[in-house]
Design a protein around this motif. Structure first.
Motif, PDB file in Angstrom:
ATOM      1  N   HIS A 186       0.800  -1.217   0.000  1.00  6.38           N
ATOM      2  CA  HIS A 186       0.000   0.000   0.000  1.00  6.38           C
ATOM      3  C   HIS A 186       0.837   1.274   0.000  1.00  6.38           C
ATOM      4  O   HIS A 186       0.326   2.354  -0.302  1.00  6.38           O
ATOM      5  CB  HIS A 186      -0.910   0.008   1.231  1.00  6.38           C
ATOM      6  CG  HIS A 186      -0.151  -0.142   2.512  1.00  6.38           C
ATOM      7  ND1 HIS A 186       0.420  -1.335   2.884  1.00  6.38           N
ATOM      8  CD2 HIS A 186       0.163   0.751   3.475  1.00  6.38           C
ATOM      9  CE1 HIS A 186       1.054  -1.159   4.037  1.00  6.38           C
ATOM     10  NE2 HIS A 186       0.918   0.092   4.416  1.00  6.38           N
ATOM     11  N   LEU A 187       2.124   1.192   0.348  1.00  5.48           N
ATOM     12  CA  LEU A 187       2.981   2.376   0.413  1.00  5.48           C
ATOM     13  C   LEU A 187       3.436   2.854  -0.963  1.00  5.48           C
ATOM     14  O   LEU A 187       3.906   3.987  -1.110  1.00  5.48           O
ATOM     15  CB  LEU A 187       4.229   2.084   1.249  1.00  5.48           C
ATOM     16  CG  LEU A 187       4.049   1.618   2.692  1.00  5.48           C
ATOM     17  CD1 LEU A 187       5.417   1.352   3.313  1.00  5.48           C
ATOM     18  CD2 LEU A 187       3.291   2.649   3.509  1.00  5.48           C
ATOM     19  N   GLU A 188       3.307   2.005  -1.963  1.00  2.00           N
ATOM     20  CA  GLU A 188       3.967   2.262  -3.236  1.00  2.00           C
ATOM     21  C   GLU A 188       3.445   3.507  -3.960  1.00  2.00           C
ATOM     22  O   GLU A 188       4.213   4.221  -4.612  1.00  2.00           O
ATOM     23  CB  GLU A 188       3.825   1.038  -4.146  1.00  2.00           C
ATOM     24  CG  GLU A 188       4.600  -0.169  -3.653  1.00  2.00           C
ATOM     25  CD  GLU A 188       4.410  -1.398  -4.515  1.00  2.00           C
ATOM     26  OE1 GLU A 188       5.314  -2.244  -4.522  1.00  2.00           O
ATOM     27  OE2 GLU A 188       3.350  -1.516  -5.172  1.00  2.00           O
ATOM     28  N   THR A 189       2.175   3.797  -3.832  1.00  6.47           N
ATOM     29  CA  THR A 189       1.575   4.855  -4.642  1.00  6.47           C
ATOM     30  C   THR A 189       1.989   6.252  -4.196  1.00  6.47           C
ATOM     31  O   THR A 189       2.427   7.074  -5.023  1.00  6.47           O
ATOM     32  CB  THR A 189       0.041   4.751  -4.615  1.00  6.47           C
ATOM     33  OG1 THR A 189      -0.342   3.448  -5.058  1.00  6.47           O
ATOM     34  CG2 THR A 189      -0.581   5.795  -5.524  1.00  6.47           C
ATOM     35  N   GLU A 190       1.876   6.546  -2.905  1.00  6.42           N
ATOM     36  CA  GLU A 190       2.107   7.905  -2.428  1.00  6.42           C
ATOM     37  C   GLU A 190       3.265   8.025  -1.444  1.00  6.42           C
ATOM     38  O   GLU A 190       4.083   8.946  -1.543  1.00  6.42           O
ATOM     39  CB  GLU A 190       0.825   8.452  -1.768  1.00  6.42           C
ATOM     40  CG  GLU A 190      -0.350   8.585  -2.722  1.00  6.42           C
ATOM     41  CD  GLU A 190      -1.563   9.161  -2.037  1.00  6.42           C
ATOM     42  OE1 GLU A 190      -1.546   9.309  -0.794  1.00  6.42           O
ATOM     43  OE2 GLU A 190      -2.551   9.473  -2.731  1.00  6.42           O
ATOM     44  N   ILE A 191       3.320   7.120  -0.472  1.00 10.26           N
ATOM     45  CA  ILE A 191       4.259   7.317   0.637  1.00 10.26           C
ATOM     46  C   ILE A 191       5.702   7.074   0.231  1.00 10.26           C
ATOM     47  O   ILE A 191       6.600   7.855   0.590  1.00 10.26           O
ATOM     48  CB  ILE A 191       3.846   6.432   1.828  1.00 10.26           C
ATOM     49  CG1 ILE A 191       2.517   6.951   2.400  1.00 10.26           C
ATOM     50  CG2 ILE A 191       4.925   6.420   2.895  1.00 10.26           C
ATOM     51  CD1 ILE A 191       1.980   6.167   3.562  1.00 10.26           C
ATOM     52  N   LEU A 192       5.986   6.021  -0.514  1.00  5.55           N
ATOM     53  CA  LEU A 192       7.373   5.745  -0.882  1.00  5.55           C
ATOM     54  C   LEU A 192       7.980   6.844  -1.763  1.00  5.55           C
ATOM     55  O   LEU A 192       9.147   7.217  -1.558  1.00  5.55           O
ATOM     56  CB  LEU A 192       7.484   4.383  -1.569  1.00  5.55           C
ATOM     57  CG  LEU A 192       7.194   3.181  -0.655  1.00  5.55           C
ATOM     58  CD1 LEU A 192       7.397   1.874  -1.410  1.00  5.55           C
ATOM     59  CD2 LEU A 192       8.069   3.214   0.590  1.00  5.55           C
ATOM     60  N   PRO A 193       7.245   7.416  -2.723  1.00  6.94           N
ATOM     61  CA  PRO A 193       7.821   8.546  -3.469  1.00  6.94           C
ATOM     62  C   PRO A 193       8.162   9.733  -2.573  1.00  6.94           C
ATOM     63  O   PRO A 193       9.173  10.418  -2.799  1.00  6.94           O
ATOM     64  CB  PRO A 193       6.721   8.900  -4.473  1.00  6.94           C
ATOM     65  CG  PRO A 193       5.974   7.615  -4.685  1.00  6.94           C
ATOM     66  CD  PRO A 193       5.980   6.958  -3.335  1.00  6.94           C
TER      67      PRO A 193
END
Length: 331
Positions: A186-193
Motif C-alpha cells: 500500500h505504500l507504493e503509490t504515495e508514501i514511498l515517493p
C-alpha cells in the motif's frame, strides 16, 4: 552481512535487521534463554540493527534487551538500537490510546533508556501519530533529545504523506517504519515517493507477513493459543485458505531460485530500494541465519517483473489489522 544507509544523516545499519517484539509479546510462547541465544547469533551473523518498543510486553521487551546488554556489555556498541514511544498500554496489556505530547516524549525516552540500560538510543521512533498533538510539537521534543545526546536519529512509524513532510521541516527523519511486503504494498503509490524525495529510508516491519509468507503456517492450528495473529483479518477462517494461494506462488518461485520462501520475500524488499531495511522478527537462531541469507539472493529485472505478475498487490484477502486499528495507520 552488508550494510545500508537509512536517511541522509549517516545512519548505517545491517541490510537485514531483527525485530525483537515476538521475544516478549503477541506471538505466543517465548523463552528468554532462546532469545538470548538468538541475539548472540545476530551479532555473530552481523545483524546489528535491533528493533523494540516500550509497548512490547508492555515494557518487558526493552527489559529483555537491557538484561542482555548487562550480561554482554561488550556488544552494546556493535548494535544500532531502535525503540519507540507513543502507544499507551497498561500493565495488563490493554491499549489506552496515543501520546505525542512533548513532556511525554522526554518521559518515555528516559524510561526506555533505563529499561535498556544504555546511555543513548540510536533510532527513536514515534510509534503511532497522536491526532491531538501537532507533529511539529512531538518532533520538536524529539529533536531536543538529539541535542542532548540521548538519541541519535529520528524515525516515525506508520506516518502519512503530510505528516512526513511536516515532521521533516522540523528535523530530518532518517526512517519510516511501516508494514511492507509482498502482501502489503500500500505504500507504493504515495508514501514511498515522498520518502525518496525527503531522503527517508524505509524499515519494513512484518516483511514476512507475520510469518505467513514463510510457508510454515499451514493452518490456524499452527499458532499458539493467545497468538495475536488469530485475531488478524488475514489469518481469519474466511481469508486464511485464500491467502495460502499467495504463499504457494512464493514457494514455487523460491524453489526456482534455490532459496527459502522467506529469503525470496526479503530479497524482493531489498531490491525495491537501496535504503530499504526489513526487520523480520524471530525467536530462533536458525531462522535468523536463514533470514540473513536473503542478502545473497539476486533477482534480475525479468524475475522481479515475473514476481509482480504472479503476486499482484490486490491478491491478498483481509486488511492488515482489525478495523479499529486500521484507522491509526498511515496518518
Amino acid at each position: 552481512m552488508k550494510t545500508r544507509f537509512l536517511g541522509t544523516q549517516g545512519l548505517e545499519v545491517s541490510s537485514i535487521g531483527l525485530g525483537c517484539m515476538g521475544m516478549s509479546d503477541f506471538y505466543g510462547r517465548h523463552d528468554d534463554t532462546q532469545s538470548f541465544n538468538t541475539l548472540s547469533q545476530a551479532i555473530g551473523s552481523g545483524v546489528n540493527f535491533w528493533d523494540t518498543s516500550d509497548i512490547y510486553g508492555p515494557k518487558t521487551n526493552e527489559e529483555l534487551l537491557g538484561r542482555y546488554f548487562a550480561k554482554h556489555p561488550q556488544h552494546r556498541n556493535k548494535i544500532v538500537l531502535a525503540t519507540k514511544f507513543g502507544i499507551m498500554r497498561n500493565s495488563e496489556g490493554d491499549f489506552l490510546g496515543f501520546n505525542g505530547r512533548p513532556e511525554y516524549v522526554r518521559q518515555a525516552c528516559e524510561a526506555s533508556l533505563q529499561r535498556l540500560g544504555v546511555d543513548h538510543i540510536d533510532l527513536y521512533y514515534q510509534h503511532r501519530m497522536d491526532p491531538a498533538v501537532p507533529i511539529e510539537e512531538t518532533v520538536g521534543a524529539m529533536a531536543e533529545l538529539v541535542k542532548e545526546g540521548k538519541i541519535k536519529y529520528l524515525g516515525l512509524s506508520e506516518a502519512g504523506v503530510k505528516t512526513l513532510e511536516r515532521a521533516s521541516a522540523v528535523h530530518p527523519i532518517s526512517a519510516l517504519q511501516s508494514e511492507f511486503s509482498l502482501w502489503s504494498r500500500h505504500l507504493e503509490t504515495e508514501i514511498l515517493p515522498v520518502c525518496k524525495r525527503l531522503g527517508i529510508g524505509l524499515v519494513p516491519y512484518s516483511p514476512l507477513g507475520r510469518g505467513f509468507l514463510t510457508g510454515s503456517i499451514k493452518s490456524r492450528s499452527d499458532l499458539d493459543e493467545g497468538d495475536w495473529r488469530l485475531n488478524n483479518p488475514r489469518f481469519s477462517e474466511d481469508n486464511f485458505h485464500h491467502n495460502l494461494v499467495l504463499v504457494d506462488k512464493i514457494i514455487q518461485l523460491a524453489k526456482s531460485k534455490y532459496c527459502t520462501p522467506a529469503q525470496l520475500a526479503l530479497a524482493w524488499i531489498l531490491h525495491q530500494g537501496e535504503d530499504y531495511v526489513p526487520i523480520p522478527g524471530t525467536r530462533s537462531s536458525e531462522r535468523l541465519i536463514e533470514n540473513a541469507g536473503a542478502i545473497t539472493i539476486a533477482l534480475s529485472p525479468v524475475e522481479l517483473e515475473q514476481i509482480n505478475q504472479l503476486i499482484p498487490a490486490d491478491l491478498v484477502f483481509g486488511e492488515r489489522y482489525p478495523e479499529a486499528a486500521m484507522a491509526n495507520l498511515d496518518k
